[in-house]
Motif scaffolding. Sequence first.
Motif, mmCIF file in Angstrom:
data_model
loop_
_atom_site.group_PDB
_atom_site.id
_atom_site.type_symbol
_atom_site.label_atom_id
_atom_site.label_comp_id
_atom_site.label_asym_id
_atom_site.label_seq_id
_atom_site.Cartn_x
_atom_site.Cartn_y
_atom_site.Cartn_z
ATOM 1 N N MET A 1 39.792 45.978 42.496
ATOM 2 C CA MET A 1 39.484 45.096 43.592
ATOM 3 C C MET A 1 40.444 45.407 44.731
ATOM 4 O O MET A 1 41.634 45.546 44.525
ATOM 5 C CB MET A 1 39.635 43.649 43.129
ATOM 6 C CG MET A 1 39.263 42.672 44.166
ATOM 7 S SD MET A 1 39.226 40.945 43.638
ATOM 8 C CE MET A 1 39.834 40.953 42.015
ATOM 9 N N GLU A 2 39.912 45.497 45.938
ATOM 10 C CA GLU A 2 40.725 45.777 47.103
ATOM 11 C C GLU A 2 40.933 44.506 47.907
ATOM 12 O O GLU A 2 40.038 43.694 48.039
ATOM 13 C CB GLU A 2 40.021 46.790 48.006
ATOM 14 C CG GLU A 2 39.814 48.130 47.380
ATOM 15 C CD GLU A 2 39.032 49.051 48.290
ATOM 16 O OE1 GLU A 2 38.940 48.773 49.498
ATOM 17 O OE2 GLU A 2 38.512 50.033 47.781
ATOM 18 N N ILE A 3 42.135 44.344 48.449
ATOM 19 C CA ILE A 3 42.401 43.213 49.327
ATOM 20 C C ILE A 3 43.050 43.761 50.587
ATOM 21 O O ILE A 3 44.059 44.439 50.530
ATOM 22 C CB ILE A 3 43.317 42.172 48.655
ATOM 23 C CG1 ILE A 3 42.644 41.617 47.404
ATOM 24 C CG2 ILE A 3 43.672 41.067 49.634
ATOM 25 C CD1 ILE A 3 43.472 40.623 46.648
ATOM 26 N N ASN A 4 42.438 43.474 51.719
ATOM 27 C CA ASN A 4 42.951 43.936 53.001
ATOM 28 C C ASN A 4 43.102 42.743 53.929
ATOM 29 O O ASN A 4 42.182 41.957 54.070
ATOM 30 C CB ASN A 4 41.979 44.928 53.657
ATOM 31 C CG ASN A 4 41.714 46.121 52.782
ATOM 32 O OD1 ASN A 4 42.644 46.704 52.255
ATOM 33 N ND2 ASN A 4 40.456 46.469 52.603
ATOM 34 N N GLU B 1 37.892 27.950 46.713
ATOM 35 C CA GLU B 1 38.585 27.586 45.479
ATOM 36 C C GLU B 1 37.792 28.021 44.245
ATOM 37 O O GLU B 1 38.361 28.561 43.291
ATOM 38 C CB GLU B 1 38.827 26.080 45.441
ATOM 39 C CG GLU B 1 39.731 25.649 44.309
ATOM 40 C CD GLU B 1 40.124 24.193 44.409
ATOM 41 O OE1 GLU B 1 40.043 23.513 43.375
ATOM 42 O OE2 GLU B 1 40.505 23.747 45.500
ATOM 43 N N LEU B 2 36.477 27.818 44.264
ATOM 44 C CA LEU B 2 35.634 28.259 43.146
ATOM 45 C C LEU B 2 35.724 29.771 42.945
ATOM 46 O O LEU B 2 35.831 30.254 41.817
ATOM 47 C CB LEU B 2 34.173 27.879 43.396
ATOM 48 C CG LEU B 2 33.731 26.478 43.046
ATOM 49 C CD1 LEU B 2 32.284 26.258 43.485
ATOM 50 C CD2 LEU B 2 33.874 26.214 41.564
ATOM 51 N N ILE B 3 35.685 30.510 44.042
ATOM 52 C CA ILE B 3 35.725 31.970 43.960
ATOM 53 C C ILE B 3 37.080 32.452 43.460
ATOM 54 O O ILE B 3 37.160 33.314 42.585
ATOM 55 C CB ILE B 3 35.377 32.601 45.320
ATOM 56 C CG1 ILE B 3 33.891 32.387 45.599
ATOM 57 C CG2 ILE B 3 35.730 34.082 45.352
ATOM 58 C CD1 ILE B 3 33.463 32.768 46.974
ATOM 59 N N VAL B 4 38.147 31.880 43.994
ATOM 60 C CA VAL B 4 39.484 32.287 43.569
ATOM 61 C C VAL B 4 39.680 31.997 42.082
ATOM 62 O O VAL B 4 40.208 32.827 41.340
ATOM 63 C CB VAL B 4 40.567 31.603 44.431
ATOM 64 C CG1 VAL B 4 41.950 31.814 43.856
ATOM 65 C CG2 VAL B 4 40.496 32.121 45.864
ATOM 66 N N LYS B 5 39.221 30.843 41.634
ATOM 67 C CA LYS B 5 39.320 30.517 40.203
ATOM 68 C C LYS B 5 38.491 31.490 39.367
ATOM 69 O O LYS B 5 38.933 31.939 38.314
ATOM 70 C CB LYS B 5 38.862 29.082 39.944
ATOM 71 C CG LYS B 5 39.884 28.051 40.345
ATOM 72 C CD LYS B 5 39.401 26.650 40.020
ATOM 73 C CE LYS B 5 40.424 25.617 40.436
ATOM 74 N NZ LYS B 5 39.960 24.250 40.151
ATOM 75 N N ALA B 6 37.297 31.805 39.842
ATOM 76 C CA ALA B 6 36.438 32.733 39.098
ATOM 77 C C ALA B 6 37.079 34.115 39.000
ATOM 78 O O ALA B 6 37.040 34.754 37.947
ATOM 79 C CB ALA B 6 35.065 32.830 39.755
ATOM 80 N N LEU B 7 37.688 34.571 40.080
ATOM 81 C CA LEU B 7 38.296 35.902 40.091
ATOM 82 C C LEU B 7 39.666 35.941 39.418
ATOM 83 O O LEU B 7 40.203 37.020 39.183
ATOM 84 C CB LEU B 7 38.407 36.417 41.530
ATOM 85 C CG LEU B 7 37.086 36.683 42.245
ATOM 86 C CD1 LEU B 7 37.331 37.075 43.693
ATOM 87 C CD2 LEU B 7 36.275 37.741 41.520
ATOM 88 N N SER B 8 40.216 34.775 39.088
ATOM 89 C CA SER B 8 41.537 34.743 38.449
ATOM 90 C C SER B 8 41.480 35.154 36.981
ATOM 91 O O SER B 8 42.505 35.454 36.379
ATOM 92 C CB SER B 8 42.159 33.351 38.579
ATOM 93 O OG SER B 8 41.457 32.420 37.776
ATOM 94 N N SER B 9 40.297 35.195 36.412
ATOM 95 C CA SER B 9 40.136 35.560 35.006
ATOM 96 C C SER B 9 39.877 37.055 34.857
ATOM 97 O O SER B 9 38.943 37.599 35.454
ATOM 98 C CB SER B 9 38.960 34.783 34.410
ATOM 99 O OG SER B 9 38.536 35.367 33.208
#
Length: 112
Positions: free
Chosen positions: A1-4, A33-41
Amino acid sequence: MEINELAESEILEVGLLENNADLLVIESDEHIELIVKALSSKTRRQILQCIRAGPMDVSNIAATLDMTEANISAQIKKLEEAQLIFCEYSSGKHGVRKISKIKYNQLLLQFS
């Protein structure tokens, strides 16, 4: 995953896939918040990696990741709730197959 980070526009870009076919811009704090939680796993990120090349059903994802179908189903539900994937149902040998597909290739989270 890329973060810019894009300083000029104050947008955090999270690229899920390498191509830029579809884009979702998210401005709601609740959706972010839903997306960040989903991607935290890690498991959910692995599922996204599995289905990035094409749709897969729960049993194939479970076999690929060496996990139970029950666990994969629960993780897919979280990804659906975050609107990162969508699922379709089709007939299978032993009932209905749940087939998961990537919904967006890129996400832009805009912080206001």
